[in-house]
Structure formats: C-alpha cells, structure tokens
Design an enzyme around this catalytic site. Structure first.
Site, PDB file in Angstrom:
ATOM      1  N   GLU A  85      -6.364   3.960  -5.802  1.00 14.21           N
ATOM      2  CA  GLU A  85      -7.595   3.906  -5.249  1.00 14.21           C
ATOM      3  C   GLU A  85      -8.445   5.248  -5.704  1.00 14.21           C
ATOM      4  OE1 GLU A  85      -9.794   3.836  -0.861  1.00 14.21           O
ATOM      5  OE2 GLU A  85      -8.232   5.253  -1.313  1.00 14.21           O
TER       6      GLU A  85
ATOM      7  N   ASP B  94      -3.006   4.785  -2.159  1.00 13.87           N
ATOM      8  CA  ASP B  94      -4.110   5.056  -1.397  1.00 13.87           C
ATOM      9  C   ASP B  94      -4.682   6.527  -1.519  1.00 13.87           C
ATOM     10  OD1 ASP B  94      -5.763   4.424   1.061  1.00 13.87           O
ATOM     11  OD2 ASP B  94      -4.539   6.251   1.806  1.00 13.87           O
TER      12      ASP B  94
ATOM     13  N   HIS C 155     -11.198  -3.511   2.989  1.00 11.89           N
ATOM     14  CA  HIS C 155     -10.937  -3.477   4.502  1.00 11.89           C
ATOM     15  C   HIS C 155     -11.943  -2.100   4.698  1.00 11.89           C
ATOM     16  CE1 HIS C 155      -8.432  -0.868   2.429  1.00 11.89           C
ATOM     17  NE2 HIS C 155      -8.334   0.016   3.580  1.00 11.89           N
ATOM     18  N   ASP C 156     -12.318  -1.347   3.740  1.00 11.07           N
ATOM     19  CA  ASP C 156     -13.364  -0.498   3.945  1.00 11.07           C
ATOM     20  C   ASP C 156     -14.728  -0.497   4.054  1.00 11.07           C
ATOM     21  OD1 ASP C 156     -11.096   1.240   4.664  1.00 11.07           O
ATOM     22  OD2 ASP C 156     -10.795   1.783   2.350  1.00 11.07           O
TER      23      ASP C 156
ATOM     24  N   ASP D 274       0.820  -0.915  -0.075  1.00  5.46           N
ATOM     25  CA  ASP D 274       0.101   0.042  -0.052  1.00  5.46           C
ATOM     26  C   ASP D 274       0.913   1.114   0.076  1.00  5.46           C
ATOM     27  OD1 ASP D 274      -2.386   1.794   0.515  1.00  5.46           O
ATOM     28  OD2 ASP D 274      -3.213  -0.426   1.304  1.00  5.46           O
TER      29      ASP D 274
HETATM   30  C1  GLC Z   1      -8.108   4.791   2.251  1.00  5.01           C
HETATM   31  C2  GLC Z   1      -8.019   3.434   2.839  1.00  5.01           C
HETATM   32  C3  GLC Z   1      -8.622   3.738   4.174  1.00  5.01           C
HETATM   33  C4  GLC Z   1      -7.809   4.859   5.042  1.00  5.01           C
HETATM   34  C5  GLC Z   1      -8.098   6.063   4.211  1.00  5.01           C
HETATM   35  C6  GLC Z   1      -6.985   7.102   4.678  1.00  5.01           C
HETATM   36  O1  GLC Z   1      -9.379   4.907   1.744  1.00  5.01           O
HETATM   37  O2  GLC Z   1      -8.502   2.497   2.103  1.00  5.01           O
HETATM   38  O3  GLC Z   1      -8.721   2.391   4.827  1.00  5.01           O
HETATM   39  O4  GLC Z   1      -8.652   5.006   6.080  1.00  5.01           O
HETATM   40  O5  GLC Z   1      -7.204   5.785   2.730  1.00  5.01           O
HETATM   41  O6  GLC Z   1      -5.538   6.692   4.270  1.00  5.01           O
END
Ligand code: GLC
Ligand code: CA
Length: 560
Positions: free
Chosen positions: A251, A201, A320-321, A102
């Site tokens: 992402e 991310d 995971h979100d 990540d």
């Molecule tokens: C992304 C991650 C998430 C995190 C956020 C801040 O959305 O997937 O888990 O809380 O970024 O880094």
C-alpha cells in the site's frame, strides 16, 4: 521473438478483497468470519477469482477494525480459530484460489505485549521497539493521519510515543534491529503456514524524518511518508519475501508513478503496489463532476511507467478505505446505476495489471444512506463526527453529518455483503454488527445470478475475457483523446492483437473523433454494457471516425 503470456501467476490473476467482518457470518453472532468465507469459496470460484486478500483477521481490540494488532500469531476469536484459518487456506487451495493476508507492520495495537512492556520503563528491552520523545514535551506539531498530534503522552514515563494513525496504534521503531528481526520471524511463520503472500499496510510510513523537519504546507504527512532512507528497510523486508514464492502488494500512499519502478521493478521491493493518485480523485464536492481528464491522466501515467517490463500495476477502484465507486466515480441514480457500474468495470479491468475487486463491487453496491449516528463505526468517521457535533447533539447538525457520512465515510464500503433478499441480506442469521444497506432487496447476489444482464454477470464476462485474450493479460497500453472530458479511449496491443476500449464516464452523451491509426483498421464489437440496445443504433458494431457515445456507455472492440 514472440512475447509470451506471462510466467508469473499473479500477473495473470484476478484478485478479490474480502473484508471478513462484513462478508459472511457462519455462526449467527452478526460478525463475518473465516468459516463464512469458506462457505463462499464456490461463489469466488464461479466469479473467476484466482486469489483473495483478507483484511486483518489477527487478534485485535478493533479500534481500527483489525489494523491495531495485539497478537500477530493469533486469530481474532470473533473470526474463528487458527484451525479455521488452516482449513480455509486448504479449501481455497483445493479450489485453485490462493490466499494473501494483510501485513500491518508500521504499528501495533497499544495492547500488544511489546507495547505493554515498552511502557514499563526505559530499561525494558521492548522500550525501543517503539518511538519516544526525549522529554515530556512534544518534539513537533506533526498531525496524525486520523487527526490530532502524532504524539501521545505517557504520564508514568513522562514521555510521548509516536503514532501515525490513532493513538491506540503506536508506531514500531524500524531503526531497531531486534524489532525488525521479530517482525521478520513473524512473517516467515505465516508464510510457513502456507499463505501465498501479503498486502502490506501503510508501508510508506515506516521511516520518519528528524523531529525538527517541518511538514510541507500542502501535505501535513510529508515528514513521515516515503522519507529518504526508507529503502534500507524495504530492502531487508523484500529479502524475506524473496525467500518464498509469493505475491506482495504494497500500500504505497504518496508514491508517484516516476518513483514506482524502484518499488516494483525487477529488483523492486514488492510485486505490485496500490497507488493513490487516481483513487484520491473521489475526494471532491459531491455536486462536482468526476475529473475524467485527471482520472485518465493518473491511470495512464501508471500504465506507461510500468509497461514494457518496468513493473506491474495493481488495478483497483474500491477498497475498505474509500466510498463505493459506483457512487463516486459512476452514478447511482436508478437509470444509470447498473450501466455506470459496468462502465467503471470495463474501464479498469482491461488495463494492464492485476485487477482487485472489492467485495460487493461486482454487484455494483452503492454507498449507504446512514440514518443514525450510531450506524457509523469507523474510527475516522467517529473522530470527524465528534469534531462536527461539538459538545451537544443537535438534530439539524445530525442530519447534515449523516448526509456527509453517507458520501465520505469508509463505512460505506463496510456494510455487510448482500447475498440475497432476506432480512439480513443472507449475511447473518443474527443481528449484523453493522446495518445492512436496505437496497439489498434489489441488489444482491441471488438476484444477479438469475439476471443475465446483471452487473455480476458482466464482471464474470470481463474476467473471462482477460483470461482468454493474451493481449489483455500482457499487452501494452496506449490512450487517445487525453483531453476529452467525457470519454476514456485506450488500446491494448500485443504483436497483431489489438483491443480498443471506449468508455463514457459521464452522464452526458459525447461525440468523439478517433485518430486514423485506429479508424484505419477493421474492428468488431466484443463486449458492451448496452447489450439490450444492440438492436438500436445506440451501439455500433464497428469503429468509425466520428462516434457518439451514450452516457456511461462502454464498448470493447477487437481488431480483426
Ligand atoms: C491502511 C488501511 C486502513 C488503516 C490504516 C492504518 O491505510 O488500509 O484501513 O486504517 O492503514 O493501519
Ligand atoms: Ca460470526
């Protein structure tokens, strides 16, 4: 000219997302770790996975479970050491599995040395690595993604710093060239360690609008999501990536299918992106049915936008979100649990793109029934709970909150992986950092390996199918019956090869009428999630104009 199977390894691959904290604990401290992942390489290989994405394992105070990084070039001791990481990469590679990490570069932790330096004064060279207001006043009323203002006051400086997420996650200033160079150096350093790429991310947020910009009424985060001018930084970043033979997955919250080709086309910034259109449909009242038409529309739009070499999709139903897919898009009631988990798998794993499986999804792990507030860990869950509880802890409120959290919290996907029937599900010999779902007594790897009709074995079949059929790897996409409220029907085709996928995404049985272009061909059944019903009339061996599709039934046919 024959369209050949792809020469890009990641287009032919199946990915698996590991949330290290909850995957496997090797030393009994209750926290999953790198050596635990190493122990399970055999499992991943057996599943048919080609690469894994590890959620952050860097040094972090863990305000947002590793997404608040205090040292990019150190491993969080709770996960192990740099040597463990090196060994994990080596062993994974020896087993034909690549490893991507990540990359969290929109923000750091407020404990990162850069930020600590930045707070020392305006003259400090790191001050401008972050984003500051000119005066003590907040420049605007923008709301952060985790709730509350994006601005946080620093008394010693009489200024505010900017944060898109929690206040412990100050945003980096991408306008600063030294900052960018520091990040690029760090990226090269990791790639030189032999990792195979990154999931990037929150990258939609690295550019901010001018402070006077008003947030769109329907979208509070618009002033810092995909803001004009972001491409300059994405281009620089992708130039670094292109120095290496790696895979990159961005992402991409807020990116539409129409905008996607700029991100992932031939000259795009990433190889793939995680789009948010289809996944955000999980957010609905829990008594409301899944918006099947909306789901088909969103997925279909992305399929078409990136087909014919325009780009490439990252396919996913969980991460995971978000809560567990079988609970939100499927049906976790006992009679439909396994069947709907398989239906969802069939639906998304056979689309065009690279599928990502989130740990436990391959077992059909459902949401958790949380029974105490302290079982919840996620920073956003805690914020929400605080707001809902007010000052006092009231028993009735608590029950309502627990019920809500059991369906919406990100913690649902973060409970420990269920390896076997034992007390801690084989995850740890100590006390797990987060409560294990009590359903591990029936839903676990050991059990599902034994049962030929398990969700796990069905995933294995689907993965194998993708790998043996070119049409499923690179074939084009077309869907039928877009307005049907129950059934998703699509075809993958490549020259003479055709595969037809029919999936009922509801708990009602549904009648469908297929178009002549489909019915006119001869088909035979390749795979179904109702194998046990094959002897009965519920499963038809061939395709007919009128068909009755049972609740959550999935049928995959191949053109003879
Ligand atoms: C992304 C991650 C998430 C995190 C956020 C801040 O959305 O997937 O888990 O809380 O970024 O880094
Ligand atoms: Ca451990």
């Amino acid at each position: 000219m024959t369209e050949k199977r792809t020469d890009k390894w990641w287009q032919d691959a199946v990915a698996y997302q590991i949330y290290p904290k909850s995957f496997k604990d090797s030393n009994g401290d209750g926290i999953g770790d790198l050596n635990g992942i190493r122990e399970k390489i055999g499992y991943l290989k057996d599943l048919g996975v080609d690469f894994v994405w590890l959620n952050p394992v860097y040094q972090s105070p863990n305000v947002d479970n590793g997404y608040d990084i205090s040292d990019y070039q150190a491993i969080n001791p709770e996960f192990g050491t740099m040597d463990d990481m090196t060994q994990l990469i080596e062993e994974a590679h020896a087993n034909g599995i690549k490893v991507i990490m990540d990359l969290v570069i929109n923000h750091t932790s407020d404990q990162h040395p850069w930020f600590l330096e930045a707070c020392k004064g305006e003259d400090n060279p790191y001050h401008d690595y972050y984003i500051w207001s000119d005066t003590a006043e907040k420049p605007n009323d923008w709301q952060s993604i985790f709730g509350g203002s994006v601005w946080e006051y620093v008394p010693s400086l009489k200024k505010n710093y900017f944060h898109v997420f929690a206040k412990e996650q100050p945003d980096l200033n991408w306008e600063n060239k030294q900052m960018r160079e520091s990040i690029f150096r760090m990226i090269r350093w990791w790639l030189d360690q032999g990792i195979d790429g990154f999931r990037i991310d929150a990258i939609s947020h690295i550019k901010k609008s001018s402070w006077e910009t008003k947030a769109r009424p329907d979208w509070p985060h618009s002033p810092f999501t995909n803001v004009k001018g972001i491409s300059k930084y994405l281009k620089e970043l992708s130039a670094v990536f292109k120095e290496y033979d790696i895979v990159t997955v961005g992402e991409a919250s807020g990116v539409t299918a129409e905008e996607a080709t700029e991100r992932v086309g031939n000259d795009g910034y990433f190889n793939m992106i995680f789009e948010f259109e289809h996944i955000s449909l999980w957010q609905r009242d829990k008594n409301e049915a899944v918006d099947v038409v909306g789901l088909k529309r969103a997925l279909g739009r992305w399929q078409r936008a990136l087909d014919y070499g325009e780009g490439w999709n990252a396919l996913y139903m969980e991460n995971h979100d978000v809560p567990r897919s079988v609970s939100v898009f499927g049906n976790d009631a006992p009679q439909y649990w396994a069947r709907s988990a398989k239906a969802l798998a069939t639906m998304y794993l056979l689309l065009q793109g690279t599928p990502f499986i989130y740990q436990g999804q391959e077992l059909g792990m459902p949401n958790m029934t949380f029974t105490a507030i302290d079982q919840l860990d996620d920073v956003t869950a805690k914020n929400q709970i605080k707001a809902l509880l007010g000052e006092k802890d009231q028993a009735t409120k608590t029950l309502e909150i627990l019920e809500l959290m059991s369906s919406v919290s990100r913690d649902n996907s973060r409970t420990p992986m269920q390896w076997d029937w034992s007390d801690n599900a084989g995850f740890s010999t100590g006390k797990p950092w987060m409560a294990v779902n009590p359903n591990h007594k029936t839903i676990n790897v050991a059990q599902q390996i034994k049962e030929s009709s398990s969700v796990l074995n069905y995933y294995k079949q689907l993965i194998k199918l993708r790998k043996t059929k070119d049409v499923l790897a690179v074939g084009h996409y077309e869907d039928y019956l877009p307005t049907d409220e129950h059934v998703f029907v699509y075809e993958r085709f490549l020259e003479h090869e055709r595969v037809l996928v029919i999936v009922n995404l509801t708990k009602e049985s549904a009648e469908i009428t297929l178009p002549q272009t489909v019915v006119g061909k001869s088909w035979s059944l390749l795979l179904t999630n109702m194998e046990e019903d094959k002897e009965t009339s519920a499963v038809t061996e061939t395709v007919t104009e009128k068909m009755t599709i049972a609740p959550y039934q999935a049928l995959v046919y191949v053109h003879n």
